[in-house]
Design a protein around this motif. Sequence first.
Motif, short mmCIF file in Angstrom:
data_model
loop_
_atom_site.label_atom_id
_atom_site.label_comp_id
_atom_site.label_asym_id
_atom_site.label_seq_id
_atom_site.Cartn_x
_atom_site.Cartn_y
_atom_site.Cartn_z
N ASN A 96 35.95 25.54 43.69
CA ASN A 96 36.46 26.76 44.29
C ASN A 96 35.82 27.96 43.61
N ARG A 97 36.13 29.16 44.09
CA ARG A 97 35.48 30.35 43.56
C ARG A 97 36.06 30.82 42.23
N ASN A 98 37.21 30.29 41.84
CA ASN A 98 37.87 30.71 40.61
C ASN A 98 38.37 29.51 39.81
N PRO A 99 37.47 28.61 39.44
CA PRO A 99 37.94 27.38 38.77
C PRO A 99 38.59 27.64 37.41
N MET A 100 38.18 28.67 36.69
CA MET A 100 38.79 28.94 35.40
C MET A 100 40.25 29.37 35.59
N LEU A 101 40.48 30.22 36.57
CA LEU A 101 41.85 30.66 36.85
C LEU A 101 42.67 29.49 37.39
N THR A 102 42.09 28.67 38.23
CA THR A 102 42.79 27.49 38.72
C THR A 102 43.20 26.60 37.55
N GLY A 103 42.29 26.38 36.61
CA GLY A 103 42.61 25.59 35.43
C GLY A 103 43.72 26.23 34.62
N THR A 104 43.69 27.54 34.48
CA THR A 104 44.74 28.24 33.74
C THR A 104 46.08 28.10 34.44
N LEU A 105 46.10 28.23 35.76
CA LEU A 105 47.34 28.08 36.51
C LEU A 105 47.91 26.67 36.38
N SER A 110 52.06 23.27 33.48
CA SER A 110 52.56 22.25 32.56
C SER A 110 53.77 22.77 31.78
N PHE A 111 53.81 24.05 31.49
CA PHE A 111 54.94 24.62 30.76
C PHE A 111 56.17 24.77 31.66
N ILE A 112 55.94 24.95 32.95
CA ILE A 112 57.07 24.95 33.89
C ILE A 112 57.73 23.57 33.88
N VAL A 113 56.91 22.53 33.92
CA VAL A 113 57.44 21.16 33.90
C VAL A 113 58.12 20.89 32.56
N TRP A 114 57.53 21.33 31.49
CA TRP A 114 58.09 21.10 30.16
C TRP A 114 59.42 21.84 29.98
N LEU A 115 59.43 23.15 30.28
CA LEU A 115 60.63 23.95 30.07
C LEU A 115 61.67 23.74 31.16
N PHE A 125 54.68 32.96 38.54
CA PHE A 125 54.42 33.69 39.79
C PHE A 125 53.99 35.13 39.51
N ILE A 126 54.56 35.76 38.52
CA ILE A 126 54.14 37.12 38.15
C ILE A 126 52.68 37.11 37.71
N PHE A 127 52.33 36.13 36.87
CA PHE A 127 50.94 35.98 36.43
C PHE A 127 50.02 35.75 37.63
N LEU A 128 50.43 34.89 38.55
CA LEU A 128 49.63 34.62 39.75
C LEU A 128 49.42 35.91 40.55
N ALA A 129 50.45 36.70 40.72
CA ALA A 129 50.33 37.95 41.47
C ALA A 129 49.35 38.91 40.80
N ILE A 130 49.45 39.04 39.48
CA ILE A 130 48.53 39.91 38.74
C ILE A 130 47.10 39.40 38.86
N MET A 131 46.93 38.10 38.71
CA MET A 131 45.59 37.53 38.79
C MET A 131 45.03 37.60 40.21
#
Length: 175
Positions: A96-105, A110-115, A125-131
């Motif tokens: 995709n055009r933003n693989p680094m951001l996809t990897g970060t998301l 993983s922290f959503i699943v953990w917490l 979602f806030i981070f996704l909107a900013i990005m």
Amino acid sequence: MKTTIQNIAGYVLGGVMFVVLLPTIMWLASGIPALEHIGALRASLTGLLMVGGLTLSVWTIVYMKRRGKGNPMDAFGHEVAPRTQHLMTEGPYRINRNPMLTGTLVYLASFIVWLWTWQALLVWFIFLAIMFVQVLTEEKRLRRDFGDEYESYCRRTGRFLPTGRFLPIGFNGNK
């Protein structure tokens, strides 16, 4: 010398912000839950997402440095570290055009699943909107810098996912 310092600063800033600060914010927003055993299934999924996301992000960073001759840290049109000199469409950029951001998301998921809290999901979602705003800003620059070559790349590659065929245009489409 200035370029080396800018590169190092870009990598350190990115690493601290995305790998440490954002997960910490998710944890704090979740009410500082005890980091206890979460069960084998959630722990496995957390580990898979964490390793997969980091692997994609690191692969992208290495590829960007070697092939693009630049650094990923560009914030809302401001060059934090030297920008890439070439449009990258191979390696992780075939995905995709933003693989680094996809990897970060994926890593942050993983922290959503953990917490397992709505607060962690809200931070994601806030981070996704900013990005998303950052990506739109970057796309304008890429169109200006690479013109038709970038337009052609956009037509065949999704914004965040491998293909734009099954998502609305605003999220993953060709424009």
